[in-house]
Write an enzyme that holds these catalytic residues in place. Structure first.
Site, PDB file in Angstrom:
ATOM      1  N   LYS A  45      56.080 -13.772  46.557  1.00  0.00           N
ATOM      2  CA  LYS A  45      57.297 -13.336  47.275  1.00  0.00           C
ATOM      3  C   LYS A  45      57.498 -14.137  48.550  1.00  0.00           C
ATOM      4  O   LYS A  45      58.481 -13.962  49.252  1.00  0.00           O
ATOM      5  CB  LYS A  45      57.218 -11.828  47.544  1.00  0.00           C
ATOM      6  CG  LYS A  45      57.259 -11.007  46.265  1.00  0.00           C
ATOM      7  CD  LYS A  45      56.941  -9.549  46.498  1.00  0.00           C
ATOM      8  CE  LYS A  45      57.990  -8.814  47.210  1.00  0.00           C
ATOM      9  NZ  LYS A  45      57.680  -7.364  47.329  1.00  0.00           N
ATOM     10  N   LYS A  47      56.321 -13.951  51.389  1.00  0.00           N
ATOM     11  CA  LYS A  47      56.493 -13.246  52.653  1.00  0.00           C
ATOM     12  C   LYS A  47      55.154 -12.714  53.132  1.00  0.00           C
ATOM     13  O   LYS A  47      54.290 -12.352  52.363  1.00  0.00           O
ATOM     14  CB  LYS A  47      57.561 -12.170  52.582  1.00  0.00           C
ATOM     15  CG  LYS A  47      57.401 -11.036  51.616  1.00  0.00           C
ATOM     16  CD  LYS A  47      58.687 -10.156  51.759  1.00  0.00           C
ATOM     17  CE  LYS A  47      58.720  -8.933  50.960  1.00  0.00           C
ATOM     18  NZ  LYS A  47      59.929  -8.127  51.102  1.00  0.00           N
TER      19      LYS A  47
HETATM   20  N1  C2G Z   1      65.562  -0.994  50.722  1.00  0.00           N
HETATM   21  C1  C2G Z   1      66.729  -0.255  50.913  1.00  0.00           C
HETATM   22  N2  C2G Z   1      67.392  -0.354  52.085  1.00  0.00           N
HETATM   23  C2  C2G Z   1      66.942  -1.160  53.081  1.00  0.00           C
HETATM   24  C3  C2G Z   1      65.754  -1.906  52.894  1.00  0.00           C
HETATM   25  C4  C2G Z   1      65.072  -1.803  51.695  1.00  0.00           C
HETATM   26  O1  C2G Z   1      67.156   0.491  50.011  1.00  0.00           O
HETATM   27  N3  C2G Z   1      67.642  -1.227  54.239  1.00  0.00           N
HETATM   28  C5  C2G Z   1      64.871  -0.876  49.428  1.00  0.00           C
HETATM   29  C6  C2G Z   1      64.773  -2.204  48.675  1.00  0.00           C
HETATM   30  O2  C2G Z   1      65.971  -2.453  47.946  1.00  0.00           O
HETATM   31  C7  C2G Z   1      63.566  -1.954  47.769  1.00  0.00           C
HETATM   32  C8  C2G Z   1      62.682  -1.016  48.622  1.00  0.00           C
HETATM   33  O3  C2G Z   1      63.530  -0.468  49.652  1.00  0.00           O
HETATM   34  O4  C2G Z   1      63.989  -1.266  46.581  1.00  0.00           O
HETATM   35  C9  C2G Z   1      61.515  -1.743  49.262  1.00  0.00           C
HETATM   36  O5  C2G Z   1      62.040  -2.829  50.013  1.00  0.00           O
HETATM   37  P1  C2G Z   1      61.086  -4.100  50.253  1.00  0.00           P
HETATM   38  O6  C2G Z   1      59.797  -3.645  50.802  1.00  0.00           O
HETATM   39  O7  C2G Z   1      61.877  -5.137  50.961  1.00  0.00           O
HETATM   40  O8  C2G Z   1      60.820  -4.542  48.731  1.00  0.00           O
HETATM   41  P2  C2G Z   1      61.102  -5.949  48.042  1.00  0.00           P
HETATM   42  O9  C2G Z   1      60.612  -7.038  48.906  1.00  0.00           O
HETATM   43  O10 C2G Z   1      62.505  -5.911  47.612  1.00  0.00           O
HETATM   44  O11 C2G Z   1      60.064  -5.874  46.802  1.00  0.00           O
HETATM   45  O12 C2G Z   1      58.818  -6.334  42.242  1.00  0.00           O
HETATM   46  C10 C2G Z   1      59.795  -5.926  43.155  1.00  0.00           C
HETATM   47  C11 C2G Z   1      59.435  -6.211  44.590  1.00  0.00           C
HETATM   48  O13 C2G Z   1      58.122  -5.815  44.878  1.00  0.00           O
HETATM   49  C12 C2G Z   1      60.416  -5.499  45.520  1.00  0.00           C
END
Ligand code: C2G
Length: 135
Positions: A45, A47
């Site tokens: 990812k 990150k």
């Molecule tokens: N999310 C949200 N609103 C935000 C920030 C995040 O609804 N303001 C949701 C994202 O869409 C995701 C979840 O919270 O469904 C977790 O966000 P992240 O930790 O950024 O996850 P991500 O990097 O998208 O990882 O295999 C899939 C990945 O592991 C998803």
């Protein structure tokens, strides 16, 4: 019992994450969260989370909507997770809509994308705090 699965890094746990977890849990009776490991974040990812996996796991496990936290080690484990945990529905935020990382799951379970919570992200928090620290 309807079992829900979602995935994420959940770094710097914030209300956007909580709102996702709350709405996901409301769709069923049991919520499993696949939490991205530090290695997966770094290698796949691209990150670097502020908190390490164990810390992020402890924080998620303290959230009332979360029933189980499992490691997300790679992109390919989702079908095995669905099978192993008897998942009925995978829920993700709308930024994953139409992603090939998820669309194939439609043949194996219900797949729901929820609108993201506007105006907050772990990246934004880091940027804001970084700016403040520099002033
Ligand atoms: N999310 C949200 N609103 C935000 C920030 C995040 O609804 N303001 C949701 C994202 O869409 C995701 C979840 O919270 O469904 C977790 O966000 P992240 O930790 O950024 O996850 P991500 O990097 O998208 O990882 O295999 C899939 C990945 O592991 C998803």
């Amino acid at each position: 019992m309807k079992r829900i699965l979602t995935y994420g890094t959940f770094d710097l746990l914030h209300y956007g994450h909580i709102e996702l977890l709350r709405r996901a849990r409301e769709l069923g009776d049991y919520l499993v969260v696949g939490l991205s490991t530090d290695e997966f974040n770094c290698k796949e990812k691209k990150k670097q989370s502020y908190y390490d996996y164990e810390t992020r796991k402890k924080m998620l496990e303290s959230v009332r909507y979360v029933d189980l936290v499992i490691p997300e080690n790679d992109w390919e484990q989702k079908l095995a997770d669905i099978e192993r945990y008897g998942i009925d529905t995978v829920v993700m935020g709308s930024n994953w809509l139409d992603s090939n990382r998820f669309n194939y799951l439609r043949h194996h379970c219900e797949l729901i994308f929820l609108p993201r919570t506007y105006g907050i992200s772990s990246t934004q928090i880091k940027a804001d705090l970084g700016g403040k620290l520099l002033t």
